[in-house]
Design an enzyme around this catalytic site. Structure first.
Site, PDB file in Angstrom:
ATOM      1  N   LYS A   1       0.807  -1.218   0.000  1.00 26.05           N
ATOM      2  CA  LYS A   1       0.000   0.000   0.000  1.00 26.05           C
ATOM      3  C   LYS A   1       0.842   1.270   0.000  1.00 26.05           C
ATOM      4  O   LYS A   1       0.437   2.287  -0.566  1.00 26.05           O
ATOM      5  CB  LYS A   1      -0.945  -0.022   1.210  1.00 26.05           C
ATOM      6  CG  LYS A   1      -2.009  -1.102   1.118  1.00 26.05           C
ATOM      7  CD  LYS A   1      -2.925  -1.065   2.325  1.00 26.05           C
ATOM      8  CE  LYS A   1      -3.978  -2.170   2.229  1.00 26.05           C
ATOM      9  NZ  LYS A   1      -4.876  -2.184   3.400  1.00 26.05           N
TER      10      LYS A   1
ATOM     11  N   GLU B   1      -2.271   7.348   8.128  1.00 25.97           N
ATOM     12  CA  GLU B   1      -3.198   8.149   7.332  1.00 25.97           C
ATOM     13  C   GLU B   1      -4.078   8.973   8.249  1.00 25.97           C
ATOM     14  O   GLU B   1      -4.363   8.573   9.390  1.00 25.97           O
ATOM     15  CB  GLU B   1      -4.114   7.253   6.486  1.00 25.97           C
ATOM     16  CG  GLU B   1      -3.539   6.764   5.191  1.00 25.97           C
ATOM     17  CD  GLU B   1      -4.555   5.984   4.379  1.00 25.97           C
ATOM     18  OE1 GLU B   1      -4.216   5.623   3.245  1.00 25.97           O
ATOM     19  OE2 GLU B   1      -5.675   5.724   4.870  1.00 25.97           O
TER      20      GLU B   1
ATOM     21  N   HIS C   1     -13.803  -2.701  10.154  1.00 27.06           N
ATOM     22  CA  HIS C   1     -13.172  -2.343   8.880  1.00 27.06           C
ATOM     23  C   HIS C   1     -13.391  -3.403   7.804  1.00 27.06           C
ATOM     24  O   HIS C   1     -12.671  -3.428   6.807  1.00 27.06           O
ATOM     25  CB  HIS C   1     -11.672  -2.090   9.054  1.00 27.06           C
ATOM     26  CG  HIS C   1     -11.341  -1.069  10.093  1.00 27.06           C
ATOM     27  ND1 HIS C   1     -11.673   0.255   9.968  1.00 27.06           N
ATOM     28  CD2 HIS C   1     -10.719  -1.192  11.300  1.00 27.06           C
ATOM     29  CE1 HIS C   1     -11.257   0.920  11.041  1.00 27.06           C
ATOM     30  NE2 HIS C   1     -10.692   0.073  11.856  1.00 27.06           N
TER      31      HIS C   1
ATOM     32  N   ARG D   1      -7.506  -8.158  -8.099  1.00 26.64           N
ATOM     33  CA  ARG D   1      -8.236  -9.426  -8.138  1.00 26.64           C
ATOM     34  C   ARG D   1      -9.719  -9.096  -8.203  1.00 26.64           C
ATOM     35  O   ARG D   1     -10.105  -7.924  -8.142  1.00 26.64           O
ATOM     36  CB  ARG D   1      -7.953 -10.250  -6.878  1.00 26.64           C
ATOM     37  CG  ARG D   1      -8.213  -9.471  -5.590  1.00 26.64           C
ATOM     38  CD  ARG D   1      -7.926 -10.270  -4.335  1.00 26.64           C
ATOM     39  NE  ARG D   1      -7.920  -9.446  -3.135  1.00 26.64           N
ATOM     40  CZ  ARG D   1      -8.984  -9.042  -2.475  1.00 26.64           C
ATOM     41  NH1 ARG D   1     -10.181  -9.394  -2.907  1.00 26.64           N
ATOM     42  NH2 ARG D   1      -8.881  -8.304  -1.387  1.00 26.64           N
TER      43      ARG D   1
END
Length: 392
Positions: free
Chosen positions: A2, A90, A125, A182
């Protein structure tokens, strides 16, 4: 990972959530670097595993005193799940929606998007209910988000089926989250509203065939919603449940699709993900899809293992969901009593089962050669016949 994906998106001009791409490896002297990064990003913030997905290795930090504890928890979970405890930081966007764009790209430079999916209803999440299209996305915003997703895919010369995940803030700005290279669990809702078989397209692209679809040919037909059927107990924090599927009777009918990896008699263990099936519906509009999914959930029989079916029914019919205003933090802030019904008295259940048995429930099917199926004595679905009785 990421962190690399964020860096590439910044270089390509795709908007990303404010944060810091500085990697904080596990087993390192992290506290000083972590505190400095957190001060730059600001609180509340989100610690995220660089190598992960599925909500693992993510921790919310609302104040500095919890930074070290939550970092160690996130890194430890990421190491266990992905073999890599690297974490980055973040800014936490509250009141946002999780919107993702399905893309298809071939090796000849063709890349299109197939509109959006709204995956905002989440717990820990992780997505619970997904739908397409999103009630929060206008035609103009759909075009902008789709173009950003295609730009993201082209910036890495992507080939295949993939998903670009975005966060849509309350002011209408959107930000890149990550790209999943994917097919997603929730890909059926896109298939239902576009008529495009994503699995087939993925195989065609892999075999070297051109995409065969233009952006202008992609349209939206009706509304689709998917509910994930989990072996878990919503009453105790959605902890996974185990046991034997003594009875497994998925619903069927027009506009209903079930993708399942289990059958009656299977053992549900802790060795695998607790998702048992995906229940997908399609209808002409959103309210019709909600009604169809609620009806399908009400007829979904799964006994022997605790499931989230009751929770899904309550979430689906919650006024906030019906209004189309679900955000990613909805379940975190709403009282769980709104989604969990009362546990029935076991003695009442025993009495109902006993009465049903006396009335003949569960007996073998109707004998079609019997004279009671003549023109004067009802039909095969007559309740008296199903109870092995004749009409009065």
């Amino acid at each position: 990972d990421k962190i690399s994906a964020r860096s590439r998106m910044i270089e390509s001009g795709v908007p990303v959530i404010p944060g810091d791409e500085v990697a904080i490896p596990d087993n390192s002297d992290h506290l000083g670097t972590l505190a400095s990064v957190a001060a730059r990003v600001g609180y509340p913030l989100l610690l995220k595993a660089s190598a992960g997905g599925g909500g693992k290795g993510m921790r919310i930090v609302r104040e500095p005193k919890m930074l070290r504890t939550e970092y160690e928890a996130a890194s430890r979970e990421a190491s266990a799940a992905f073999g890599n405890g690297t974490v980055y930081v973040e800014r936490l966007l509250t009141g946002a929606r999780h919107i993702e764009i399905q893309i298809l790209a071939d090796k000849y430079g063709n890349c299109i998007h197939l509109n959006e999916r709204d995956c905002s209803l989440q717990r820990r999440h992780q997505k619970v209910i997904e739908e397409a299209p999103s009630s929060a996305v206008s035609d103009e915003l759909r075009k902008s988000m789709g173009e950003a997703a295609v730009l993201a895919a082209k910036s890495v010369d992507y080939v295949g089926a993939g998903t670009v995940e975005l966060l849509l803030s309350s002011n209408g700005d959107f930000y890149f989250l990550e790209m999943n290279t994917r097919l997603q669990v929730e890909h059926p809702v896109t298939e239902m509203i576009t008529g495009v078989d994503l699995v087939q397209k993925q195989l065609e692209i892999a075999s070297g065939l051109p995409l065969g679809i233009s952006q202008d040919s992609v349209s939206i037909s009706g509304h689709s919603i998917e509910a994930r059927i989990y072996a878990e107990d919503a009453k105790i924090g959605f902890l996974p449940a185990i046991g034997k599927l003594a009875l497994w009777r998925p619903p069927s009918g027009p506009g209903i699709r079930v993708d399942s990896g289990v059958k009656e008699g299977d053992e549900v263990t802790v060795n695998f993900d607790p998702m048992l099936a995906k229940l997908i519906v399609h209808a002409p509009n959103r309210m019709a899809a909600i009604r169809r999914l609620e009806l399908a959930l009400s007829s979904f029989v799964a006994l022997g293992v605790t499931t989230n079916i009751g929770f899904l029914r309550n979430a689906l019919t919650h006024p906030v969901f019906i209004s189309g205003n679900i955000t990613t933090d909805f379940l975190d802030n709403a009282p769980m009593t709104e989604f969990i019904g009362e546990i029935p008295d076991p003695s009442v259940l025993v009495a109902i089962a006993s009465a049903a048995k006396r009335l003949g429930a569960g007996k073998s099917g109707v004998n079609t050669n019997s004279r009671i199926l003549d023109d004067h004595s009802g039909h095969a679905y007559d309740p008296f016949i199903r109870l092995s009785r004749r009409l009065p």
